[in-house]
Design a protein around this motif. Sequence first.
Motif, short mmCIF file in Angstrom:
data_model
loop_
_atom_site.label_atom_id
_atom_site.label_comp_id
_atom_site.label_asym_id
_atom_site.label_seq_id
_atom_site.Cartn_x
_atom_site.Cartn_y
_atom_site.Cartn_z
N UNK B 460 0.85 -1.21 0.00
CA UNK B 460 0.00 0.00 0.00
C UNK B 460 0.87 1.25 0.00
N UNK B 461 1.87 1.20 0.91
CA UNK B 461 2.78 2.34 1.03
C UNK B 461 3.50 2.58 -0.28
N UNK B 462 3.90 1.45 -0.90
CA UNK B 462 4.64 1.57 -2.16
C UNK B 462 3.78 2.27 -3.21
N UNK B 463 2.52 1.82 -3.24
CA UNK B 463 1.60 2.46 -4.19
C UNK B 463 1.52 3.95 -3.92
N UNK B 464 1.38 4.24 -2.59
CA UNK B 464 1.29 5.66 -2.22
C UNK B 464 2.57 6.39 -2.61
N UNK B 465 3.68 5.67 -2.35
CA UNK B 465 4.98 6.28 -2.67
C UNK B 465 5.11 6.54 -4.16
N UNK B 466 4.64 5.55 -4.94
CA UNK B 466 4.72 5.73 -6.39
C UNK B 466 3.90 6.94 -6.81
N UNK B 467 2.72 7.01 -6.18
CA UNK B 467 1.89 8.17 -6.48
C UNK B 467 2.62 9.43 -6.05
N UNK B 468 3.22 9.33 -4.84
CA UNK B 468 3.92 10.49 -4.30
C UNK B 468 5.10 10.85 -5.20
N UNK B 469 5.73 9.79 -5.72
CA UNK B 469 6.89 10.05 -6.58
C UNK B 469 6.47 10.84 -7.82
N UNK B 470 5.35 10.36 -8.42
CA UNK B 470 4.84 11.08 -9.59
C UNK B 470 4.56 12.53 -9.22
N UNK B 471 3.95 12.67 -8.01
CA UNK B 471 3.65 14.02 -7.55
C UNK B 471 4.93 14.81 -7.36
N UNK B 472 5.93 14.09 -6.77
CA UNK B 472 7.21 14.76 -6.50
C UNK B 472 7.87 15.24 -7.78
N UNK B 473 7.82 14.34 -8.78
CA UNK B 473 8.44 14.71 -10.05
C UNK B 473 7.76 15.95 -10.61
N UNK B 474 6.45 15.93 -10.53
CA UNK B 474 5.70 17.09 -11.00
C UNK B 474 6.02 18.30 -10.14
N UNK B 475 6.13 18.02 -8.81
CA UNK B 475 6.42 19.12 -7.89
C UNK B 475 7.78 19.72 -8.20
N UNK B 476 8.75 18.82 -8.51
CA UNK B 476 10.07 19.32 -8.86
C UNK B 476 10.00 20.22 -10.08
N UNK B 477 9.20 19.73 -11.02
CA UNK B 477 9.03 20.51 -12.24
C UNK B 477 8.44 21.88 -11.90
N UNK B 478 7.47 21.83 -11.00
CA UNK B 478 6.81 23.07 -10.63
C UNK B 478 7.73 23.96 -9.80
N UNK B 479 8.62 23.28 -9.01
CA UNK B 479 9.55 24.07 -8.22
C UNK B 479 10.48 24.83 -9.13
N UNK B 480 10.99 24.12 -10.15
CA UNK B 480 11.85 24.81 -11.12
C UNK B 480 11.05 25.92 -11.77
N UNK B 481 9.80 25.61 -12.08
CA UNK B 481 8.93 26.60 -12.71
C UNK B 481 8.75 27.81 -11.79
N UNK B 482 8.55 27.45 -10.47
CA UNK B 482 8.35 28.51 -9.49
C UNK B 482 9.53 29.46 -9.46
N UNK B 483 10.73 28.86 -9.51
CA UNK B 483 11.92 29.72 -9.51
C UNK B 483 11.98 30.53 -10.80
N UNK B 484 11.50 29.88 -11.86
CA UNK B 484 11.49 30.59 -13.14
C UNK B 484 10.51 31.76 -13.10
N UNK B 485 9.38 31.48 -12.41
CA UNK B 485 8.30 32.47 -12.47
C UNK B 485 8.76 33.84 -11.99
#
Lengths: 133, 802
Positions: B460-485
């Motif tokens: 279950x945790x792994x599934x959540x983690x995988x979901x979280x990972x996808x979120x994290x990757x997106x978040x990273x993208x958004x973080x870079x975007x945030x700095x860009x903004x």
Amino acid sequence: MTNQAILCVDDERIILLSLRDQMSKHFGEHYRYEFAESVEEAWEVVEDLSLDQIQILIIVSDWLMPGMRGDEFLIEVHQRFPKIITVLLSGQADEAAIENARQHASLHAYIPKPWDEATLIDVIRSGLEKIDE
Amino acid sequence: MVRRSLNRISQNWTIPKQWHGKSSLRNVLIIPFVLQIVGTVGLVGYLSFRNGQQAVNDLANQLIDRTNDLVQQHLDRYLAGPHQINQVNCAAIELGLVNLQDFQQVGHFFWKQMQVFDVDYIDYANEAGEFIGVERLENGQFLINETLKSNLSQMMIYNTDRQGNRTSSHLYPEPAEPIQQEGWYADAARTKRPVWSPIYQWDDKPNILSISSSYPILQQQKLIGVIGVDLVLSRVSEFLHKLEISPNARIFIIERDGTIVATNDRQATYETIDHQIQRLNILNSQDSFTQAVALQLQQQYGSFAAIHYPSKLILQLNQERIFGQVMPWKDQFGLDWLVVVAVPERDFMTRINQNTHLTILLCALAGLLSIAIGILTTRWVIRPILRLNQAAHAIAAGRLDQTLPIQSSDELGELAISFNRMAEQLRTSFAALAATNQALEERVEERTASLHLKNEELTQTLKQLQAAQAELIQAEKMAVLGQLVAGIAHEVNTPLGAIRASIGNVTAAVENCLHCLPHLYQTLPPQQLNEFFDLLAQAQHPQEMLSFREERQLRRQLKQQLLDRSIAHADALADNLSKMGIPADLDRWMPLLQLENSKFIVETAYHLTAIQNNSQNIVLAVERAAKIVFALKNYARQDSSGKLIEASITDGIDTILTLYYNQLKRGVEVHKSYACIPLVPCYPEELTQVWSNLIHNALQAMDYRGDLTIAVDQVDQYVVVQITDSGTGIPPEIQDQIFEPFFTTKPIGEGSGLGLDIVRRIVAKHQGKVELKSQPGHTTFSVWLPMIADLGPNDQSGNSMC
């Protein structure tokens, strides 16, 4: 003609062009309006005006520019010409930079881009009044 | 037999090695034991047999030597007797002690001699043909035989009493031959020397061989008679026979032509051929052994006459060894005989063989007894060990209830006790183990259950983690975007500000124009109006866009020209003219400028120009804003199709450079070197994330000041993008870690630590690779992307983006 000038510094030509017409529209021939596309050019202008016995009243500077940031430029200006009113006009400047300019360049105002024409004119006018006092 | 058993031993020595692996303990103990016993017994038997044989040889030789000596001595003594008698009688006759004329006396004298000497006949004959002799009979009686010249053809035979007196008499039934023709007389008479007669047989007893020693009696060199002594040679045979040698030993004495003189074989010494009795040749002996020995001798030497020296022989007869000795015997009177002794080996071997048989029997008995004892001992020793072994096997097989009977108090008994103790301990240990095992199984079941639970939780945790990972990757993208903004805000706000201001300016300019133009039309003569429009046209189509610095110079030049021409409001005119970009050659405009209201005219012209200028400004600003928005749109685009798209790598890089424009312009010089490469099948929006991360890191590494070099090349079937910054570099010790997730050197809150992990993932998704080379002032990230991706069905098109 007048011996008092307002200097605008911005690396964006479109900004300087629009500022020029706004300035002359409101203040007409009361002041000279000088424009520099970089800090380096700004210092050239300062030197030229100084030679021509023309007093710079206000410097309006962008913050994010190649070579030197606006707050640093204004601090240097303030150190050499404490009477010059300093104004930051920028699309983006972090709080630390504004605070830096307030403390060390006696920043008169920070105007975020896109600016409102009235705000700009008010800021310059209040700055001019400050000099008169 | 002994030899064969030895062979067997020698063969067996090599056997234990081969047996070693399989042999049971019993064999290991018994076989060497048996081998030793058999070896020892066999060796003892063999040595005793050999010693026996040696002894036989010695014994045979000694026996034969002794026998020969006895025979020689006997012959010497026995055959010397007649000569001694003859010599005594000759002496007596010479001395006149015996009167040869008185036959009574001579006969008595001879009788007396017969009592002393062991001879068979003593006699005398004279030339007249008279004869007197004493004969010994087999019954011990003595006869006196006498032929007188009264009747030379008859012989009177007298019996004698104990004193030698003649008692009764009778006439010899056959007429006597003339004495001169008898051999014993004739030979001596002829040679006038003492001689042996040839050996002769008795007419009535052909088995008795005799020999005579004859002495001629001479008076003044004239033969008067012959004395003789007869010796029965058969008595030699008797002597030989009496010699105790061995049961089958043969002794025979022969003349050089082979005729028998004496033997101990008790066979006839004569043969009858054509009613003639002849002496027997040894080669014709009726005793086969004697005959065979003689034959061998003859074959060995060629003839009996050739034997001159005593010699020992070993003969082979019917596969039987015969020890033999042959020795010549001679005397001074012409006897020349051979004495032969032959002893068959079996005479000795019988005893020896008996001994050998006994030895073998005893050896075999001793061996069997030893083996039996050995086997019994071994069995006695092994039985407890085997029982121990069986018990150990049983324990090994899991049957732990094994107890050994304790039969003795020796080491085996102790072993049994130890074994029983060990088995007991094993039982205890196994029981404890079983209990522990049971407990363990229960615990394992519990653990398994809890692990199962944990596993589910983990899944279950792994599934959540995988979901979280996808979120994290997106978040990273958004973080870079945030700095860009932050930077992009400036980028967008700048054109927006310009647009807002320019619109106000246009409005104001239009108003001014509406206000000024009618007045201008009214006041300006047509000529000047045309010049005004020319000026306007010049301003609206400037030869070149002037920088503010150039404009200031232009303004200065214009002002100077206006001042030179003494035109009023030079400052204001120069200001507006320079803003309109009117070149500093004012001759053309002088009519207009010399007008009184030239300041108003030029001002109006500027207002008109300003409408166009500000409009142009708005266009530029809009273009800038559109470009940024486009780049942002490119960057943030989420392509959900997940399919490869043929796209330009360099376009993606340029998008990022656009977004980073305001950050780059602070102090970064960008060097671009793009080779001509085709479109590459890729996930473009993901690649932009790669470029933005790498460029962002590069800018941070050099604190937004320095050189950023971006090179795009084709190497084999790869597009290689190299992004190089002139920052401080990445220390070697962390180069391996920087691609790991959540690794960051930035202060907390500034970086997620996922940037390079995402880069690596995305590049890996493209079947590419990321390489790092870093030294202070020169850090290069190289991204290798395959040009022909086997990621999807998209075929390689030849489109190039140069």
